[in-house]
Design a protein around this motif. Structure first.
Motif, mmCIF file in Angstrom:
data_model
loop_
_atom_site.group_PDB
_atom_site.id
_atom_site.type_symbol
_atom_site.label_atom_id
_atom_site.label_comp_id
_atom_site.label_asym_id
_atom_site.label_seq_id
_atom_site.Cartn_x
_atom_site.Cartn_y
_atom_site.Cartn_z
ATOM 1 N N SER A 201 -53.632 -76.045 -23.665
ATOM 2 C CA SER A 201 -53.465 -74.817 -22.879
ATOM 3 C C SER A 201 -52.513 -75.031 -21.709
ATOM 4 O O SER A 201 -51.735 -74.144 -21.348
ATOM 5 C CB SER A 201 -54.823 -74.323 -22.370
ATOM 6 N N ASN B 204 -48.835 -62.399 -19.305
ATOM 7 C CA ASN B 204 -48.962 -63.584 -20.161
ATOM 8 C C ASN B 204 -49.236 -64.843 -19.341
ATOM 9 O O ASN B 204 -50.049 -65.691 -19.745
ATOM 10 C CB ASN B 204 -47.688 -63.761 -20.984
ATOM 11 N N GLN C 97 -56.783 -69.319 -18.907
ATOM 12 C CA GLN C 97 -57.226 -70.116 -20.051
ATOM 13 C C GLN C 97 -57.309 -71.588 -19.691
ATOM 14 O O GLN C 97 -58.253 -72.292 -20.081
ATOM 15 C CB GLN C 97 -56.270 -69.905 -21.225
ATOM 16 N N GLN D 264 -49.086 -74.975 -23.190
ATOM 17 C CA GLN D 264 -48.697 -73.600 -23.501
ATOM 18 C C GLN D 264 -48.226 -72.874 -22.244
ATOM 19 O O GLN D 264 -47.225 -72.145 -22.267
ATOM 20 C CB GLN D 264 -49.869 -72.854 -24.122
ATOM 21 N N LEU D 265 -48.919 -73.075 -21.127
ATOM 22 C CA LEU D 265 -48.499 -72.451 -19.870
ATOM 23 C C LEU D 265 -47.166 -73.018 -19.395
ATOM 24 O O LEU D 265 -46.296 -72.267 -18.931
ATOM 25 C CB LEU D 265 -49.587 -72.659 -18.810
ATOM 26 N N SER E 246 -52.852 -64.746 -18.143
ATOM 27 C CA SER E 246 -53.776 -65.067 -19.230
ATOM 28 C C SER E 246 -53.793 -66.568 -19.507
ATOM 29 O O SER E 246 -54.870 -67.174 -19.646
ATOM 30 C CB SER E 246 -53.373 -64.299 -20.489
ATOM 31 N N SER E 247 -52.614 -67.185 -19.574
ATOM 32 C CA SER E 247 -52.544 -68.626 -19.841
ATOM 33 C C SER E 247 -53.123 -69.432 -18.688
ATOM 34 O O SER E 247 -53.792 -70.464 -18.904
ATOM 35 C CB SER E 247 -51.086 -69.032 -20.080
#
Length: 473
Positions: free
Chosen positions: A209, A139, A146, A212-213, A142-143
């Protein structure tokens, strides 16, 4: 009209200054921090510690138990003296002390299977911990990618906005000189506004983003968080030469989620063996030592001689009295506590056999229940393996599609860039309209955006496949 150019340069400059004020985290730092601070991981670590405690406790089941019991009572009314075993209605104080031990010699191997199960459950908890760590790492990766993709898209958007500002200023001068119509000027201004809106959206995507990370890392102050812009070279993609089944075969041996499911099956088998062990008798070696005390046990501290007449003796018709002497205790008092504890010791050792001949089908029902639990564990293992295979198949197909998409988008970018440069020259010559030029530029932006998305999507999919093979990023 230079104020529009200053706006774009100001936004990019503000973004750069703001990024300098933030601490830029590397990819490795993000992974390490997440593994050290993630709450799910910390909970699994507690589960591992609990399983370790259970494993240690199961080892001690092979040692004898040792219990100490003591009591002191005040008795009123009719009761049996624990020392003399004589009923009496006198009030008394009594005490008891016992030390007992029991060692299980045979219990249908339940202790052995419980120990084995505790070891298996401990390994399952370790594999579950590793599985959660892997999920967190995937995860975070992926972040992280992104954020990098959104940053590159933002840089392209700023560049295009600045170009739009310059083109609008040029159109304004040409309109003032009467070289173009007002419609071309308005078209250029509209395109500049669209590029500005696209730049704002790109900037928001970067911020969201990044947030979110930061939330995935569970940072207290996301506002001070940022990441660097490392250059990720395209992976060679050698993993794509292997079939999904080949990758799955290798991944099944090292992926902790599969290993945990295997441990759960073994645990269920051992739990079933424990249930079946209840059909057998339990043989134990027992022993105990005990003593007691009563305040109604007398003791005498002295003696005296007593002479009593016990009859007569006939001496030729004359009755002569006969006397005897004997010693009687005197000075009665309660026997001391220490003396009673020593004198009243009772010791025993023996064997105890317990065989459940009829348990109202409780053992049979427990065995059937554990058989169902074993079947569920086997089904869960099959589900986990199927899910892993499907994930690898999708990642393999996605990686191939992403590589093809990247190759195609790269060609599209090259073609769109040449087309845009040609359109710019023709626009400066007045051979095409502003609308046609804006269309060429929008085509370039779309191709560039698709190229970036395909690039990072391919990098992530390849990293996922390599992760399944190596169990690490």
């Amino acid at each position: 009209m230079k104020k529009f150019l200053l706006i774009g340069l100001g936004l990019l400059g503000a973004y750069s200054v703001n990024a300098q004020e933030k601490r830029e985290w590397t990819f490795e730092e993000c992974i390490t921090y997440a593994l050290d601070h993630n709450i799910d991981i910390r909970q699994r670590e507690q589960n591992v510690q609990a399983a370790e405690n259970t494993r240690q406790a199961s080892t001690l089941n092979f040692t004898p138990s040792l219990n100490l019991n003591a009591g002191y009572n005040w008795n009123f009314g009719l009761s049996i003296d624990p020392v003399t075993n004589v009923p009496s209605s006198l009030n008394r104080q009594t005490g008891n002390l016992s030390l007992s031990s029991q060692l299980v010699l045979f219990d249908g191997l339940r202790n052995v299977n419980q120990y084995r199960q505790a070891r298996v459950d401990y390994m399952a908890s370790v594999y579950n911990l590793d599985a959660v760590k892997n999920d967190v790492a995937v995860n975070v990766a992926s972040s992280y990618l992104q954020v990098l993709m959104n940053k590159e898209i933002y840089v392209v958007a700023v560049e295009q906005y600045n170009n739009s500002v310059r083109m609008f200023e040029q159109a304004q001068r040409r309109y003032d000189a009467g070289a173009i119509a007002e419609g071309d000027l308005l078209q250029s201004e509209s395109q500049m506004a669209s590029d500005e809106q696209r730049m704002v959206v790109a900037e928001n995507n970067v911020a969201l983003s990044r947030l979110q990370l930061a939330q995935l890392l569970q940072l207290d102050d996301p506002s001070s968080f940022d990441i660097g812009r490392p250059e990720f070279d395209l992976p060679a993609g050698s993993v794509l030469t292997r079939s999904p089944m080949s990758i799955f075969t290798a991944a099944r041996e090292i992926q902790p989620v599969v290993q945990a499911s295997e441990m759960n099956v073994q645990s269920a088998e051992l739990q079933l063996s424990q249930a079946r062990g209840r059909y057998y008798p339990t043989l134990s070696l027992t022993g105990a030592i005990s003593t007691n005390y009563s305040d109604r046990i007398p003791v005498f501290n002295g003696t005296t001689t007593v002479v009593d007449q016990i009859g007569y003796w006939d001496d030729n018709g004359t009755s002569v009295p006969v006397f005897t002497s004997y010693t009687v205790p005197t000075g009665q008092e309660v026997k001391a506590f220490n003396s009673q504890v020593t004198d009243n010791l009772n010791e025993f050792i023996g064997f105890n056999l317990n065989w459940p001949i009829y348990s109202r089908y409780q053992i049979r029902n427990e065995v059937r229940f554990q058989q169902l639990q074993l079947e569920n564990a086997e089904l869960e293992q099959e589900r986990v393996e199927n899910q892993l295979l499907q994930t690898i198949q999708r990642a393999h197909a996605d990686a191939q599609a992403s590589l093809k998409s990247y190759d195609a988008s790269t060609k599209a970018v090259q073609a769109a860039e040449l087309s845009l440069e040609y359109a710019r020259i023709r626009r400066d010559e007045g051979a095409i309209s502003q609308f046609e030029f804006d269309n060429a530029r929008n085509n370039y932006l779309a191709a560039k955006s698709q190229q970036l998305q395909s690039k990072y999507d391919y990098i992530f999919k390849i990293r996922v496949l390599e992760f399944y093979l190596n169990n690490q990023f």
